[in-house]
Design a protein around this motif. Structure first.
Motif, mmCIF file in Angstrom:
data_model
loop_
_atom_site.group_PDB
_atom_site.id
_atom_site.type_symbol
_atom_site.label_atom_id
_atom_site.label_comp_id
_atom_site.label_asym_id
_atom_site.label_seq_id
_atom_site.Cartn_x
_atom_site.Cartn_y
_atom_site.Cartn_z
ATOM 1 N N LYS A 144 0.826 -1.214 0.000
ATOM 2 C CA LYS A 144 0.000 0.000 0.000
ATOM 3 C C LYS A 144 0.861 1.266 0.000
ATOM 4 N N LYS A 145 2.125 1.154 0.429
ATOM 5 C CA LYS A 145 3.031 2.299 0.463
ATOM 6 C C LYS A 145 3.849 2.461 -0.819
ATOM 7 N N VAL A 146 3.723 1.475 -1.740
ATOM 8 C CA VAL A 146 4.488 1.506 -2.980
ATOM 9 C C VAL A 146 3.718 2.309 -4.026
ATOM 10 N N LYS A 147 4.431 3.158 -4.749
ATOM 11 C CA LYS A 147 3.800 3.915 -5.834
ATOM 12 C C LYS A 147 3.726 2.983 -7.044
ATOM 13 N N VAL A 148 2.517 2.645 -7.472
ATOM 14 C CA VAL A 148 2.301 1.710 -8.573
ATOM 15 C C VAL A 148 1.751 2.486 -9.758
ATOM 16 N N ILE A 149 2.336 2.247 -10.932
ATOM 17 C CA ILE A 149 1.881 2.901 -12.162
ATOM 18 C C ILE A 149 1.495 1.800 -13.153
ATOM 19 N N PRO A 150 0.293 1.754 -13.625
ATOM 20 C CA PRO A 150 -0.840 2.621 -13.311
ATOM 21 C C PRO A 150 -1.406 2.259 -11.938
ATOM 22 N N THR A 151 -2.080 3.191 -11.299
ATOM 23 C CA THR A 151 -2.592 2.997 -9.944
ATOM 24 C C THR A 151 -3.602 1.862 -9.865
#
Length: 178
Positions: A144-151
């Motif tokens: 949940k703290k990881v920036k994921v692309i695309p969200t």
């Protein structure tokens, strides 16, 4: 004589006095791939591992992660590279025991590493399997703290983690996943 005549037999280990090795049937051993008789190295291939598992044999691995014989291989082989001086040491051990029938150069069909172009040794490695809610919850919290692309991919990953019942944390590929 046929292979069935050897069923339930054993043979003396060629380099370890007093050790007997069982003669076991295996579907992957055929006359078209050699003599029809082969050694079994349960920690170095899937077919051998399957035979060993079926007959409750140990799957000890005598080769470390760097391709060197371990202490369990014995003092004559310890710390020798399997594909280099270790091979020569085994030949000398067989000669000393009077068990070398023939020696000749042979090009083995090892799998090769695509990066280094060097032969690889298939070997068993330790795996850790966990099935605990604490580990799963911790993994989900971290994700949940990881920036994921695309969200939108983050929710798919969280759902996948939620469905997973067993986890294998592997260190076999220390150089990363492509």
């Amino acid at each position: 004589f046929s292979g069935a005549d050897l069923a339930d037999g054993s043979c003396a280990h060629p380099t370890i006095p007093g050790r007997a090795s069982p003669l076991l049937p295996a579907n992957h051993v055929t006359m078209t791939k050699g003599t029809g008789l082969v050694h079994t190295a349960p920690a170095h291939g899937m077919e051998d591992y399957s035979v060993a598992s079926h007959h409750q044999l140990p799957t000890d691995c005598l080769v470390d992660e760097s391709g060197y014989f371990t202490e369990a291989a014995g003092p004559e082989l310890k710390n020798k590279n399997v594909l280099e001086e270790g091979n020569e040491a085994v030949i000398k051990m067989l000669q000393a025991a009077g068990n070398l029938l023939k020696e000749e150069k042979y090009v083995h069909s090892y799998p090769y590493d695509w990066r280094t172009k060097k032969p690889m040794i298939i070997r068993a490695s330790k795996q850790w399997f966990v099935n605990t809610a604490d580990v799963k919850a911790a993994a989900q919290d971290v994700l949940k703290k990881v920036k994921v692309i695309p969200t939108s991919a983050a929710s798919r990953m969280l759902e996948m983690l939620d469905r997973r019942t067993f986890w294998c944390i592997s260190r076999q590929r220390c150089w990363g996943v492509p």
